[in-house]
Design an enzyme around this catalytic site. Structure first.
Site: not given
Ligand code: NAD
Length: 359
Positions: A143, A194, A226, A250, A254
């Site tokens: 970001y 990752k 994943d 992020d 959620d």
């Protein structure tokens, strides 16, 4: 001598003022029980600040926040301000506040309360007993990494670019926050990355392993993002504390939050290296129910409890509030968002009153 804690309240917009009023009463009640003095000071943020000053984050608000012991925010935003230029929008004020307070660690608990298991979309046996803390890095990663932007290529075609970058120091400090938290919880931490594909993730993993040397009492494991997403919905009880970067955090926070099925129940905290932290519910300003005494104040009240636990180091006060919330739910009181058959429907104010009675 009674210790005084200076708390800045940012009621913001929509349901913000209603739920802030409840949280303030609850803090005062617990304060008088435990001989703690809370000194509250309100400041403007978001739409309310735009209306009053033209700026979603007035200088005075940021200064007040930085000079307090902790900041309790409700929510900002609403249609009225949606068409303003980006720099004048409520969300810009919130991002500016997080940056100005240098908050790099975002804590998002996802706890299933036994009384609300029915609100989850997953099966009872999968979610019963879930108690996860997602620690997300908040000020680095893709970001913020550079280069970023949309650039023309030689052929004239546009190409969009963002850069996922972490320095060793950035990983080390978020890892330390997460290990400290895991220590206060189930002493188990899962770092999500990752590393099989991304160099930045390999560095992340190497540094988390290096930091873990100082926390031999905490069990460390690693998952690729994943697989982590899959495990979260398959068998969420395997997790205690999760630490991960900005983008993965992020998304996973959620997903973890929604295991609980009820947005009106979810608190969060954002912490910096020093200085006050920012505590706020996960939900927004709910303009559709604002001013109608329908809001669920419990996420805000639980955010106040997180503030006591992680910001002011007052675990007993936090425990009292969390137990009161559980007791009120046990007694069958529900706001509209968590209502189910046979329960007693109450508004925001009444929920506050029964909380105070329970305390
Ligand atoms: P929202 O979280 O405000 O509302 C989503 C739905 O959940 C609505 O139906 C709402 O009534 C309900 N809801 C949310 N909180 C509730 C509560 N405490 N009690 C009962 N019901 C509740 O999200 P949205 O509708 O996408 O956004 C509304 C506004 O809030 C927008 O302006 C958005 O930008 C802003 N927002 C702010 C924050 C923040 O301040 N951190 C976060 C998300 C959205």
């Amino acid at each position: 001598m009674t210790q005084t804690y200076r708390i800045t309240l940012l009621p913001g917009d929509g349901i913000g003022p209603e739920i802030t009023a409840v949280a303030k009463d609850v803090l005062n009640a617990v304060g008088s029980q435990l001989d703690l003095q809370f000194e509250f000071s309100e400041a403007l943020l978001g739409g309310a600040a735009i209306d009053a000053t033209g700026n979603p984050l007035p200088h005075e608000t940021l200064e007040k926040c930085k000079n307090s012991d902790a900041v309790l925010l409700a929510a900002i935003g609403g249609q009225k301000w949606d068409n303003l230029p980006r720099e004048q929008r409520p969300e810009t004020g919130l991002l500016g506040l997080r940056a100005g307070m240098e908050l790099f660690a975002n804590l998002r608990p996802a706890t299933i309360l036994p009384q609300l298991i029915g609100a989850s979309t997953l099966k009872r046996e999968v979610v019963e007993g879930v108690d996860i803390m997602v620690v997300r890095e908040l000020t680095g990663g893709i970001y913020f990494g550079k280069p970023k932007g949309v650039f023309p290529t030689e052929t004239g075609e546009k190409r969009g670019v963002n850069t996922m970058a972490y320095t060793e120091a950035e990983v080390d400090r978020i890892a330390r926050v997460a290990f400290e938290i895991a220590r206060k919880r189930g002493k188990k931490i899962c770092s999500v990355d990752k590393a099989n594909v991304l160099e930045v993730s390999q560095l992340w993993r190497d540094r988390v392993i290096a930091v873990s040397a100082d926390y031999s009492d905490v069990e460390l494991s690693h998952l690729y993002v994943d697989n982590a997403a899959m495990q979260l919905v398959r068998a969420p009880k395997q997790f205690d504390t999760i630490v991960t970067g900005n983008l993965f955090g992020d998304i996973l926070s959620d997903a973890a939050a929604m295991l609980t099925g009820s947005i009106g129940m979810l608190p969060s905290a954002s912490l910096g290296a020093e200085g006050p932290g920012l505590y706020e519910p996960v939900h927004g300003s709910a303009p559709d129910i604002a001013g109608q005494d329908k809001a669920n104040p419990l996420a805000q009240v639980l955010s106040a409890a997180m503030m006591l636990r992680y910001g002011l180091n007052l675990p007993e006060a936090a425990d009292r509030i969390e137990k009161a919330v559980t007791a009120v739910l046990d007694s069958g009181y529900r706001t509209g968002d968590i209502m189910s058959e046979g329960m007693t429907l109450v508004g925001c104010k009444k929920m506050g009153e029964v909380l105070l009675d329970t305390l």
